[in-house]
Scaffold this motif. Structure first.
Motif, PDB file in Angstrom:
ATOM      1  N   LYS A 256       2.024   3.604  -9.369  1.00  0.00           N
ATOM      2  CA  LYS A 256       2.127   2.567  -8.331  1.00  0.00           C
ATOM      3  C   LYS A 256       2.876   1.352  -8.853  1.00  0.00           C
TER       4      LYS A 256
ATOM      5  N   GLU B 233       0.853  -1.195   0.000  1.00  0.00           N
ATOM      6  CA  GLU B 233       0.000   0.000   0.000  1.00  0.00           C
ATOM      7  C   GLU B 233       0.885   1.240   0.000  1.00  0.00           C
TER       8      GLU B 233
ATOM      9  N   GLU C  78       0.855   5.220   0.819  1.00  0.00           N
ATOM     10  CA  GLU C  78       0.146   6.295   1.520  1.00  0.00           C
ATOM     11  C   GLU C  78       0.808   7.614   1.113  1.00  0.00           C
TER      12      GLU C  78
END
Length: 69
Positions: A56, A39, A41
């Protein structure tokens, strides 16, 4: 293309997962926290929605190369 990619551990105990990353993309600076789960952030500026998916993917590749080699 991502340029000037940098990463460093979030914690002094380098066995604990989590990394602070920074880089430039399309002449704009970005900072984020990359979690062990993959993930991302974002801190501050978020990338445009249309760029986020490919960005990403590029970050995951770089982290695999630098951290999990």
């Amino acid at each position: 293309m991502i340029t000037h990619f940098q990463w460093k551990p979030l914690f002094e105990d380098k066995n604990l997962p989590g990394w602070r990353i920074s880089f430039y993309f399309k002449k704009q600076a970005f900072q984020a926290i990359y979690h062990k789960s993959g993930e991302i952030e974002w801190s501050g500026t978020k990338p445009d929605t249309e760029d986020e998916s490919s960005l990403k993917s590029m970050i995951h590749e770089l982290m695999l190369f630098h951290v999990y080699e």
